[in-house]
Design an enzyme around this catalytic site. Structure first.
Site, PDB file in Angstrom:
ATOM      1  N   ASP A 198      45.417  37.822  43.306  1.00 54.88           N
ATOM      2  CA  ASP A 198      45.614  38.450  41.985  1.00 54.88           C
ATOM      3  C   ASP A 198      47.114  38.484  41.699  1.00 54.88           C
ATOM      4  OD1 ASP A 198      42.751  39.538  41.437  1.00 54.88           O
ATOM      5  OD2 ASP A 198      43.216  40.172  43.484  1.00 54.88           O
ATOM      6  N   HIS A 238      34.016  36.844  49.855  1.00 59.46           N
ATOM      7  CA  HIS A 238      35.056  37.654  50.477  1.00 59.46           C
ATOM      8  C   HIS A 238      34.431  38.323  51.702  1.00 59.46           C
ATOM      9  CE1 HIS A 238      37.152  37.080  46.754  1.00 59.46           C
ATOM     10  NE2 HIS A 238      38.098  37.958  47.022  1.00 59.46           N
ATOM     11  N   HIS A 259      41.611  35.116  41.430  1.00 55.48           N
ATOM     12  CA  HIS A 259      40.723  35.771  40.455  1.00 55.48           C
ATOM     13  C   HIS A 259      41.436  35.643  39.125  1.00 55.48           C
ATOM     14  CE1 HIS A 259      38.384  37.740  43.691  1.00 55.48           C
ATOM     15  NE2 HIS A 259      39.532  37.633  44.337  1.00 55.48           N
ATOM     16  N   GLU A 288      38.292  41.182  54.686  1.00 58.04           N
ATOM     17  CA  GLU A 288      39.568  41.539  54.043  1.00 58.04           C
ATOM     18  C   GLU A 288      39.940  42.926  54.582  1.00 58.04           C
ATOM     19  OE1 GLU A 288      39.331  41.998  49.766  1.00 58.04           O
ATOM     20  OE2 GLU A 288      41.521  42.140  49.535  1.00 58.04           O
TER      21      GLU A 288
HETATM   22  N1  ADE Z   1      38.600  41.184  43.119  1.00 51.95           N
HETATM   23  C1  ADE Z   1      39.843  40.825  42.752  1.00 51.95           C
HETATM   24  N2  ADE Z   1      40.648  40.797  43.811  1.00 51.95           N
HETATM   25  C2  ADE Z   1      39.895  41.125  44.899  1.00 51.95           C
HETATM   26  C3  ADE Z   1      40.147  41.265  46.273  1.00 51.95           C
HETATM   27  N3  ADE Z   1      41.356  41.051  46.795  1.00 51.95           N
HETATM   28  N4  ADE Z   1      39.147  41.655  47.073  1.00 51.95           N
HETATM   29  C4  ADE Z   1      37.927  41.883  46.569  1.00 51.95           C
HETATM   30  N5  ADE Z   1      37.641  41.773  45.282  1.00 51.95           N
HETATM   31  C5  ADE Z   1      38.619  41.396  44.436  1.00 51.95           C
HETATM   32 ZN    ZN Z   2      40.070  37.901  46.272  1.00 51.55          ZN
END
Ligand code: ADE
Ligand code: ZN
Length: 349
Positions: free
Chosen positions: A287, A205, A27, A208
């Site tokens: 990130d 996504h 991101h 997670e």
């Molecule tokens: N936006 C930025 N990082 C993210 C993540 N790990 N999971 C979901 N949304 C995100």
């Molecule tokens: Zn992500």
């Protein structure tokens, strides 16, 4: 499978750094380092609720995804001008170059910016200009993937798509991110259907923090080509079998999973289990400014924690190149360079 000769364990880190690789899950707003957040805040006259870089960094003690997202969106509030988006992406590309990234597919979150009055044009123009320069000045092939925020409505996603369509040639796909649990993929079936008609690549996504059911619906209803994260698939043997059979890539982000307490200890990460089950696993940074490392840090720390091998290094880098949305001719060139890198290390071993 290409059989590689193992290199001595003390040279494996060097090979991990040197091998050409694709970053498929970054991101770009998550690459904003605290120093840049403060510099942009000053440049743009934005007030921050933190007294110093150190105070901001000290707030990076996350307990789950939401605790991170709250700070991540606050950090992005310093981005106002086209040059800000350029500078952010350029800083990332310089780090990616040092990590031997040859292909980068950057997620961006336009709703975070348009909600503050920043135009879609400003966001996309700045990011795209950095992608073009990454190609000409650094030799990195780069493209953009527009992500819809799943905590907002599907109508909001449709409106965002409308705003982005005048710039259709400047991004290659769409994704789905933000707060996962309670916002299943099926909430976005219609907008993903429209994006598919438009010929955009599709990712989301899923798994997670959310259950395997979200991965099934991302595949069956959104018809995504890759799953971002997907680590919860290990809880569902039938899903694992499908992911392996269809070679659906998973863009796994180990340091992110550790920092957001999905696997609080990297030694307990299930990446090796996913690899051993024959899934198309890749390693990415998510990130990096918030999770303590860029893509090579993810490789190095994961290999150390899970005792992964030279063969695993080949598989992970090769998967990343093949799972990218770059043309096959480019992929072949990178795979050739990957082979040369491995041969160089074996010869000198
Ligand atoms: N936006 C930025 N990082 C993210 C993540 N790990 N999971 C979901 N949304 C995100
Ligand atoms: Zn992500």
């Amino acid at each position: 499978m290409f059989k590689v000769h193992p290199v001595a364990s003390d040279r494996l880190p060097q090979l991990l750094r040197a091998m050409p690789k694709a970053e498929l899950h970054i991101h770009i707003e998550g690459s904003l380092e605290p120093e840049m957040i403060f510099a942009l805040a000053q440049r743009n006259g934005v007030a921050l609720p933190y007294a110093s870089v150190e105070a901001l960094r000290a707030a990076y003690a996350f307990t789950d995804l939401q605790s991170f997202l709250d700070i991540y969106y606050a950090g992005a509030s310093v981005l106002l001008k086209e040059q800000d988006f350029y500078d952010m992406a350029w800083a990332y590309f310089e780090k990616a170059k040092a990590d031997n990234v040859v292909r980068a597919e950057l997620f961006f979150d336009p709703q975070t910016h348009t909600a503050r009055g920043v135009s879609m044009e400003t966001v996309i123009t700045g990011l795209r200009r950095a992608c073009t320069d990454a190609g000409t000045k650094l030799g990195i092939s780069a493209d953009l993937i527009l992500c819809f925020l799943r905590h907002l409505s599907e109508d909001d996603a449709f409106a965002t798509l409308e705003q982005a369509l005048p710039f259709r040639d400047r991004f290659i796909g769409v994704g789905l991110d933000s707060s996962e649990v309670g916002h299943p993929p099926e909430k976005f079936t219609r907008v993903f259907g429209r994006c598919r008609e438009l010929g955009l690549h599709l990712v989301a996504h899923a798994g997670e923090e959310g259950p395997p059911a979200y991965i099934w619906s991302a595949l069956d209803l959104l018809k995504v080509q890759r799953i971002d994260h997907g680590v919860q698939s290990a809880r569902d043997p039938a899903l694992m079998a499908r992911l392996a059979k269809e070679r659906i890539p998973l863009t796994v982000c180990p340091l992110s999973n550790q920092k957001l307490c999905v696997f609080p200890d990297l030694k307990d990460h299930n990446l090796r289990q996913l690899l051993d089950a024959g899934l198309c696993v890749t390693i990415n940074s998510d990130d990096p400014a918030y999770f303590g490392g860029y893509i090579n840090d993810n490789f190095l720390q994961t290999f150390a924690a899970l005792h992964l091998s030279t063969q695993d290094a080949w598989t992970l880098a090769h998967n990343s190149l093949q799972a990218s949305f770059a043309p096959e001719s480019e992929q072949r060139r990178w795979v050739h360079a990957l082979k040369e890198t491995f041969e160089r290390f074996v010869e000198h071993d």
